[in-house]
Design an enzyme around this catalytic site. Structure first.
Site, PDB file in Angstrom:
ATOM      1  N   TYR A 177      20.995 -10.472 -57.141  1.00 54.48           N
ATOM      2  CA  TYR A 177      20.425  -9.871 -55.929  1.00 54.48           C
ATOM      3  C   TYR A 177      19.163 -10.549 -55.413  1.00 54.48           C
ATOM      4  O   TYR A 177      18.612 -10.137 -54.397  1.00 54.48           O
ATOM      5  CB  TYR A 177      20.153  -8.376 -56.180  1.00 54.48           C
ATOM      6  CG  TYR A 177      21.406  -7.591 -56.525  1.00 54.48           C
ATOM      7  CD1 TYR A 177      22.403  -7.406 -55.569  1.00 54.48           C
ATOM      8  CD2 TYR A 177      21.607  -7.065 -57.793  1.00 54.48           C
ATOM      9  CE1 TYR A 177      23.567  -6.705 -55.870  1.00 54.48           C
ATOM     10  CE2 TYR A 177      22.763  -6.353 -58.118  1.00 54.48           C
ATOM     11  CZ  TYR A 177      23.741  -6.188 -57.151  1.00 54.48           C
ATOM     12  OH  TYR A 177      24.901  -5.492 -57.455  1.00 54.48           O
ATOM     13  N   HIS A 206      26.756  -5.952 -47.981  1.00 54.31           N
ATOM     14  CA  HIS A 206      26.611  -6.127 -49.430  1.00 54.31           C
ATOM     15  C   HIS A 206      25.933  -7.458 -49.681  1.00 54.31           C
ATOM     16  O   HIS A 206      26.347  -8.491 -49.133  1.00 54.31           O
ATOM     17  CB  HIS A 206      27.966  -6.064 -50.144  1.00 54.31           C
ATOM     18  CG  HIS A 206      28.581  -4.717 -50.026  1.00 54.31           C
ATOM     19  ND1 HIS A 206      28.140  -3.647 -50.779  1.00 54.31           N
ATOM     20  CD2 HIS A 206      29.526  -4.242 -49.200  1.00 54.31           C
ATOM     21  CE1 HIS A 206      28.819  -2.571 -50.424  1.00 54.31           C
ATOM     22  NE2 HIS A 206      29.661  -2.902 -49.464  1.00 54.31           N
TER      23      HIS A 206
HETATM   24  C1  DQA Z   1      26.007  -4.044 -53.718  1.00 57.07           C
HETATM   25  C2  DQA Z   1      27.308  -4.272 -54.490  1.00 57.07           C
HETATM   26  C3  DQA Z   1      27.710  -3.016 -55.253  1.00 57.07           C
HETATM   27  O1  DQA Z   1      28.925  -3.232 -55.958  1.00 57.07           O
HETATM   28  C4  DQA Z   1      26.645  -2.642 -56.257  1.00 57.07           C
HETATM   29  O2  DQA Z   1      26.986  -1.438 -56.909  1.00 57.07           O
HETATM   30  C5  DQA Z   1      25.277  -2.569 -55.652  1.00 57.07           C
HETATM   31  C6  DQA Z   1      24.900  -3.566 -54.653  1.00 57.07           C
HETATM   32  C7  DQA Z   1      25.512  -5.329 -53.029  1.00 57.07           C
HETATM   33  O3  DQA Z   1      24.683  -5.224 -52.144  1.00 57.07           O
HETATM   34  O4  DQA Z   1      25.970  -6.430 -53.371  1.00 57.07           O
HETATM   35  O5  DQA Z   1      24.464  -1.769 -56.053  1.00 57.07           O
HETATM   36  O6  DQA Z   1      26.231  -3.084 -52.719  1.00 57.07           O
END
Ligand code: DQA
Length: 146
Positions: free
Chosen positions: A22, A97
């Protein structure tokens, strides 16, 4: 244009949470940059770790804003309530995402909320939020059609 951004569970930990997936930037820092880059846009921001609060934020921001960017995080894969709220509010919603959910575990491939949204951006990092803003700015008709 007034755009709301809603982030779901654990996205308050961006910057320290699994940085290899992330990244290193907090969402607050990213939002500051976004607001500076788009002075013509009024941004509202909400984050919650609680499913029902995300539904409340969708209903609240739908009354105040022209369009919504949402990252329901883990709830994207499970939440009928968030998907129903997206369909109910009558405002354009883009789901973002940060990671590419389709290249991760199979349980992340189902996006109940994404199926209710106008579109989904996945895997382009925090830039996905900027791309959502660009879409809303360049397609103002989407606000009337939603
Ligand atoms: C997310 C992807 C989801 O699978 C995960 O549970 C997240 C972050 C993303 O931004 O890539 O918490 O939404």
């Amino acid at each position: 244009m007034h755009i709301a951004i809603i982030n779901g569970p654990n996205l308050n930990l961006l910057g320290s949470r699994e940085p290899e997936i992330y990244g290193n930037q907090s969402f607050e820092d990213y939002l500051d940059t976004l607001a500076t880059d788009y002075p013509e846009v009024e941004f509202s921001y909400g984050q919650s770790n609680v499913e029902g609060e995300i539904v409340n934020l969708l209903q609240l921001f739908a009354r105040e804003c022209d369009a919504i960017l949402i990252n329901p995080a883990g709830y994207s894969h499970t939440s009928v309530a968030i998907a129903d709220a997206i369909r109910a509010i009558g405002k354009p919603v883009i789901e973002v995402h940060i990671s590419n959910v389709h290249s991760r575990e199979p349980f992340r491939h189902t996006l109940l909320s994404g199926g209710a949204a106008l579109g989904v951006v996945s895997g382009l990092g925090l830039d996905g939020y900027r791309l959502g803003v660009e879409h809303f700015l360049s397609h103002p008709e989407a606000q009337k059609e939603a």
